[in-house]
Motif scaffolding. Structure first.
Motif, PDB file in Angstrom:
ATOM      1  N   VAL A  17      11.136   4.556  -2.638  1.00  0.00           N
ATOM      2  CA  VAL A  17      12.454   5.691  -2.868  1.00  0.00           C
ATOM      3  C   VAL A  17      13.025   5.734  -1.403  1.00  0.00           C
ATOM      4  N   HIS A  18      11.973   6.003  -0.395  1.00  0.00           N
ATOM      5  CA  HIS A  18      12.611   6.376   0.859  1.00  0.00           C
ATOM      6  C   HIS A  18      13.408   4.981   1.562  1.00  0.00           C
ATOM      7  N   PHE A  68       0.761  -1.185  -0.008  1.00  0.00           N
ATOM      8  CA  PHE A  68      -0.056   0.051  -0.042  1.00  0.00           C
ATOM      9  C   PHE A  68       0.896   1.239   0.062  1.00  0.00           C
ATOM     10  N   GLY A  69       2.186   1.228   0.234  1.00  0.00           N
ATOM     11  CA  GLY A  69       3.168   2.321   0.114  1.00  0.00           C
ATOM     12  C   GLY A  69       3.111   2.882  -1.219  1.00  0.00           C
ATOM     13  N   SER A  70       3.341   4.308  -1.208  1.00  0.00           N
ATOM     14  CA  SER A  70       3.644   4.772  -2.575  1.00  0.00           C
ATOM     15  C   SER A  70       4.988   4.488  -3.311  1.00  0.00           C
ATOM     16  N   PRO A  71       5.179   5.049  -4.504  1.00  0.00           N
ATOM     17  CA  PRO A  71       6.412   4.975  -4.795  1.00  0.00           C
ATOM     18  C   PRO A  71       7.345   5.814  -4.164  1.00  0.00           C
ATOM     19  N   GLN A  72       7.018   6.873  -3.748  1.00  0.00           N
ATOM     20  CA  GLN A  72       7.888   7.789  -2.780  1.00  0.00           C
ATOM     21  C   GLN A  72       8.317   6.966  -1.522  1.00  0.00           C
ATOM     22  N   ASP A  73       7.431   6.062  -1.133  1.00  0.00           N
ATOM     23  CA  ASP A  73       7.868   5.607   0.116  1.00  0.00           C
ATOM     24  C   ASP A  73       8.903   4.279  -0.362  1.00  0.00           C
ATOM     25  N   VAL A  86       9.556  15.426  10.814  1.00  0.00           N
ATOM     26  CA  VAL A  86       8.361  14.932  10.044  1.00  0.00           C
ATOM     27  C   VAL A  86       8.322  15.633   8.910  1.00  0.00           C
ATOM     28  N   LYS A  87       8.004  14.672   7.815  1.00  0.00           N
ATOM     29  CA  LYS A  87       8.125  14.975   6.295  1.00  0.00           C
ATOM     30  C   LYS A  87       6.863  14.510   5.554  1.00  0.00           C
ATOM     31  N   GLN A  88       5.961  15.462   5.031  1.00  0.00           N
ATOM     32  CA  GLN A  88       5.069  14.982   3.981  1.00  0.00           C
ATOM     33  C   GLN A  88       5.294  14.723   2.787  1.00  0.00           C
ATOM     34  N   ILE A  89       5.099  13.943   1.993  1.00  0.00           N
ATOM     35  CA  ILE A  89       5.077  13.998   0.469  1.00  0.00           C
ATOM     36  C   ILE A  89       3.704  13.453   0.043  1.00  0.00           C
ATOM     37  N   GLU A  90       3.156  14.284  -0.566  1.00  0.00           N
ATOM     38  CA  GLU A  90       1.669  14.055  -1.204  1.00  0.00           C
ATOM     39  C   GLU A  90       0.998  13.430  -0.008  1.00  0.00           C
ATOM     40  N   GLN A  91       0.229  12.359   0.102  1.00  0.00           N
ATOM     41  CA  GLN A  91      -0.565  11.920   0.925  1.00  0.00           C
ATOM     42  C   GLN A  91       0.209  11.127   2.100  1.00  0.00           C
ATOM     43  N   PRO A 151      -2.174   6.445   3.761  1.00  0.00           N
ATOM     44  CA  PRO A 151      -3.630   6.917   3.732  1.00  0.00           C
ATOM     45  C   PRO A 151      -4.450   5.720   3.371  1.00  0.00           C
ATOM     46  N   VAL A 152      -4.544   4.743   4.168  1.00  0.00           N
ATOM     47  CA  VAL A 152      -5.507   3.558   4.011  1.00  0.00           C
ATOM     48  C   VAL A 152      -5.719   3.136   5.422  1.00  0.00           C
ATOM     49  N   ILE A 153      -6.933   2.515   5.820  1.00  0.00           N
ATOM     50  CA  ILE A 153      -7.207   1.989   7.163  1.00  0.00           C
ATOM     51  C   ILE A 153      -7.911   0.559   6.739  1.00  0.00           C
TER      52      ILE A 153
END
Length: 238
Positions: A45-46, A38-43, A219-224, A189-191
């Motif tokens: 990369v992180h 469920f993680g994004s492509p940004q996650d 704390v860093k926010q990238i999109e959602q 952003p999922v439950i």
């Protein structure tokens, strides 16, 4: 890269960082323990950036069975960074399993990565005549506080920085022995909900008086998604 010294004696054990993605309600998978994608492509990369910083990655057999693979470092800049730091091209991928019961046909075993296994003497017999693992470390995973001994051995073998990628039972065992230094948690952003859905820290749990206290570093926010970086707060005697 942020480095900290919290009066922890890294002369005898590796510096450790837990890296996990979780749902907004604190689950690392659904109640069927499906692979957590469920993680994004940004996650991703992180995760690769954090993995590129360490000598080795540690994860449980349940995590290996769920995914069947691991994340190698592929970014050319990160590979160059590792070369400049005189590290292996790829971090050592260390599987921990008391039973040694997982398939040798998993894609993990065809990836161009160094692989180690931490297991019991009985389970080691399943793998000692094979070529899949570069190193097999035998220990009594049932004994009281086994990870103190294991981490001392890893340090002697040149593991100075270690990433922990789950699952929750492994993280709980390391927290119980006060062997976690930092955590990177990606809130997605999922439950999922459900009492049977796994969390970053499984097992019996801790009473409030024995809870692990954290200090928020960034704390860093990238999109959602939100990327939380914590360090474990330690008393002067730790």
């Amino acid at each position: 890269m942020i480095r900290f010294n919290f009066n922890v004696n890294y002369n005898y054990r590796p510096e450790t960082t837990v890296i996990l993605a979780m749902s907004a309600d604190g689950k690392i998978s659904d109640y069927q323990r499906s692979p957590a994608r469920f993680g994004s492509p940004q996650d991703k990369v992180h995760l690769e950036e954090q993995v590129a910083l360490v000598d080795a990655v540690l994860f449980g057999a349940g995590t290996l069975r769920a995914y069947g693979t691991t994340l190698p470092v592929t970014n050319p800049q990160l590979l160059q960074q590792r070369q400049q730091q005189h590290l292996r091209d790829q971090p050592i991928q260390i599987v921990v399993s008391a039973s040694g019961n997982f398939s040798s046909q998993l894609r993990f075993f065809s990836q161009p990565i160094p692989r180690w296994l931490i297991t019991t003497a009985e389970a080691a017999k399943l793998w000692q005549q094979r070529q899949q693992f570069e190193q097999i470390l035998v220990t009594d995973l049932i004994q009281l506080n086994p990870w103190q001994t294991i981490f001392k051995q890893l340090k002697k073998l040149g593991i100075n920085r270690l990433a922990i990628l789950g699952g929750g039972e492994l993280v709980a065992s390391l927290l119980k022995e006060n062997l976690i230094d930092q955590l990177w948690l990606t809130v997605c952003p999922v439950i999922f909900g459900g009492k049977d859905a796994p969390t970053p820290v499984e097992g019996k749990g801790f009473l409030a008086a024995q809870a692990t206290n954290l200090e928020l570093i960034s704390v860093k926010q990238i999109e959602q998604e939100v990327f939380l970086h914590y360090r474990v707060k330690r008393s002067p005697v730790d």
